[in-house]
Design a protein around this motif. Structure first.
Motif, short mmCIF file in Angstrom:
data_model
loop_
_atom_site.label_atom_id
_atom_site.label_comp_id
_atom_site.label_asym_id
_atom_site.label_seq_id
_atom_site.Cartn_x
_atom_site.Cartn_y
_atom_site.Cartn_z
N HIS A 137 6.28 -8.42 -10.72
CA HIS A 137 6.02 -7.41 -9.70
C HIS A 137 6.34 -7.95 -8.31
O HIS A 137 7.00 -7.27 -7.49
N ASP A 166 -5.88 -3.55 -3.85
CA ASP A 166 -4.90 -3.50 -4.93
C ASP A 166 -3.59 -2.97 -4.39
O ASP A 166 -3.49 -1.79 -4.03
N THR A 167 -2.59 -3.85 -4.29
CA THR A 167 -1.29 -3.42 -3.74
C THR A 167 -0.55 -2.48 -4.68
O THR A 167 0.50 -1.95 -4.31
N ARG A 168 -1.06 -2.29 -5.90
CA ARG A 168 -0.40 -1.38 -6.84
C ARG A 168 -0.97 0.03 -6.78
O ARG A 168 -0.59 0.89 -7.56
N ALA A 169 -1.89 0.24 -5.86
CA ALA A 169 -2.47 1.58 -5.68
C ALA A 169 -2.43 1.92 -4.20
O ALA A 169 -2.80 1.10 -3.35
N GLY A 170 -1.93 3.09 -3.88
CA GLY A 170 -1.87 3.52 -2.49
C GLY A 170 -0.66 2.97 -1.76
O GLY A 170 0.30 2.48 -2.37
N GLU A 171 -0.71 3.05 -0.44
CA GLU A 171 0.43 2.65 0.40
C GLU A 171 0.06 1.42 1.22
O GLU A 171 -1.02 1.35 1.81
N HIS A 172 0.97 0.46 1.27
CA HIS A 172 0.72 -0.78 1.99
C HIS A 172 2.02 -1.26 2.65
O HIS A 172 3.12 -0.99 2.16
N VAL A 211 4.50 1.76 -2.19
CA VAL A 211 3.72 2.93 -2.57
C VAL A 211 3.42 2.85 -4.06
O VAL A 211 4.34 2.80 -4.89
N ASP A 212 2.15 2.77 -4.39
CA ASP A 212 1.69 2.68 -5.78
C ASP A 212 2.40 1.54 -6.54
O ASP A 212 2.82 1.69 -7.68
N GLY A 213 2.54 0.43 -5.85
CA GLY A 213 3.05 -0.77 -6.50
C GLY A 213 4.55 -0.94 -6.50
O GLY A 213 5.05 -2.01 -6.86
N ARG A 214 5.31 0.06 -6.10
CA ARG A 214 6.76 -0.04 -6.13
C ARG A 214 7.32 -0.02 -4.71
O ARG A 214 6.80 0.68 -3.83
#
Length: 452
Positions: free
Chosen positions: A214, A360-366, A396-399
């Protein structure tokens, strides 16, 4: 290919030969180390290669009398070379230092008893067996990276680091560190630029391959798009950013290196502490003692109060004030520097104490920082000033969703430490003069003096 086995007995026979070569008025202490590697490389088309490097024993011989002392560099020392090396040192000894060391000036001497034997782990890697079917390593990385990333190669390396120390009639010891590194090289499909990402631990089971894949996808997008984009990227206009473990290790390496040159001059309250653990089981630089034979341990380099703790070797001392530099013991931070032909002050395995919630960087926007690059030694001005360029990706959602424009930030080491709001548990240590731990970090860029 034969397994990586300890050859410390051979190194100790070299130290015995040093003692036999001394005259009655002479004494010595000797430090030798080596690093051996076995690597399995798997290309994108499935081709495999096994490579081994045994590593030679090298270090120094310290020759001394009651009046003079001299360090003799021995980058690749064998038993048959010892007599000639000692004779050379004896002829030059009158040119050696006369000033008393910190030990002679009243600082406690390293432990006179035997240092014994220390290992970080007893586990070994069955690389030959793994070469029969490396898919259990390659496939999880590729799957987690996603179809938008082209995995070009994976390198699985078994690493064995060993060191021995012997002192005339006193301390004697051996130290060993086993570990495994996995490095993946990937690029965007058809891209001209490849990006490498590595994970290191005491065993394969301690490496999260999915998390590695990831992070690799984010690193590939962040590094490649900046170089090959046809249009300018959107600038980042927020304050809160998340560092990937690899980017965090890069930041920590520069910050720690600066602290070893310019101690903290002003204290700021921190959410975390900067910790140095010489015997961290998963650390690249894990060892039982330093090059002066001082046992290593765990200590806070910088406390949560923003105070830098003293680090002391036989020849050097470092702290944030003259009062604190009056340390009462050696701290196990001596590193042999063959270029300067003397032990220097250095850290071992540096990490941040986990604190706060990294989310959790795989959920939401960062906004995720995937790479931290120093702007060069010309920017490392007096007073401990640091300057970096951050490569960032909107996730966004981990991608990875888009690559943001690089951002330059400046400040002192204490400013960057104070800007950290949360730190996760270490997932890997990156090699260098000292090892730095990678962990997810959350930072508030508004706490830094300068950004542009």
């Amino acid at each position: 290919m034969s397994a990586l086995e300890s050859t410390a007995d051979h190194a100790l026979s070299i130290t015995d030969e040093v003692e036999r070569s001394l005259r009655p008025n002479e004494r010595s202490h000797t430090f030798l180390g080596r690093t051996a590697r076995r690597q399995l490389s798997v290309d994108g088309d499935g081709r495999k290669r096994l490579i081994g490097r045994r590593g030679s024993w090298g270090g120094y011989v310290h020759l001394a009398t009651d009046e003079h002392e001299l360090y003799l560099s021995a980058p690749a020392l064998a038993v048959g070379d010892v007599a000639a090396l000692v004779d050379t040192g004896r002829a030059l000894l009158h040119l050696g230092g006369r000033q008393p060391s910190r030990v002679a000036a009243g600082l406690p001497d390293p432990d006179a008893a035997d240092l014994g034997e220390w290992w970080n782990t007893e586990r070994t890697l069955g690389l030959a067996e793994l070469s029969e079917d490396p898919s259990r390593i390659v496939d999880p990385i590729h799957e987690a990276a996603g179809s938008g990333v082209e995995l070009r190669s994976v390198h699985i390396t078994e690493v064995l680091g060993e060191s021995v120390y012997a002192r005339s009639g006193l301390a004697r010891g051996r130290s060993g560190c086993r570990g495994v590194e996995i490095q993946a090289v990937a690029a965007l499909p058809g891209g001209r630029t490849a990006t490498a990402l590595a994970r290191y631990a005491a065993s394969l089971e301690d490496i999260d391959l999915a998390a590695m894949g990831h992070e690799l996808a984010l690193a590939v997008v962040g590094a490649t798009s900046v170089r090959e984009a046809d249009s300018p990227a959107r600038p980042f206009d927020g304050d809160r950013v998340v560092f990937t473990p690899n980017a965090a290790a890069q930041l920590l390496s520069h910050v720690t290196a600066m602290l070893l040159i310019t101690p903290i001059a002003r204290s700021l309250p921190l959410h975390t502490a900067l910790v140095d653990d010489g015997r961290a089981s998963d650390g690249w630089a894990a060892r039982g003692f330093d090059c002066e034979g001082t046992p290593t341990s765990l200590m806070e380099l910088v406390t949560r109060d923003g105070v830098q703790q003293p680090m002391v070797t036989r020849l050097h001392s470092l702290a944030s004030s003259a009062e604190e530099s009056a340390a009462k013991r050696l701290t196990g931070h001596a590193l042999w520097d063959g270029m300067n032909n003397c032990p220097i002050l250095s850290a071992t395995n540096v990490r941040l104490e986990p604190c706060g919630d990294t989310g959790d960087t795989r959920a939401g926007e960062h906004c995720v920082v995937v790479d931290v690059r120093s702007l060069g030694v010309e920017e490392l001005r007096s007073g401990g000033h640091l300057a970096f360029r951050l490569l960032m990706v909107r996730v966004v959602d981990g991608r990875p969703y888009e690559t943001l424009a690089p951002l330059s930030v400046e400040g002192e080491a204490i400013d960057f430490l104070a800007a950290i709001l949360a730190a996760g548990a270490p997932v890997s240590y990156s090699p260098g003069p000292f090892a730095t731990a990678g962990a997810t970090l959350v930072m508030d860029l508004s706490c830094l003096p300068s950004r542009k």
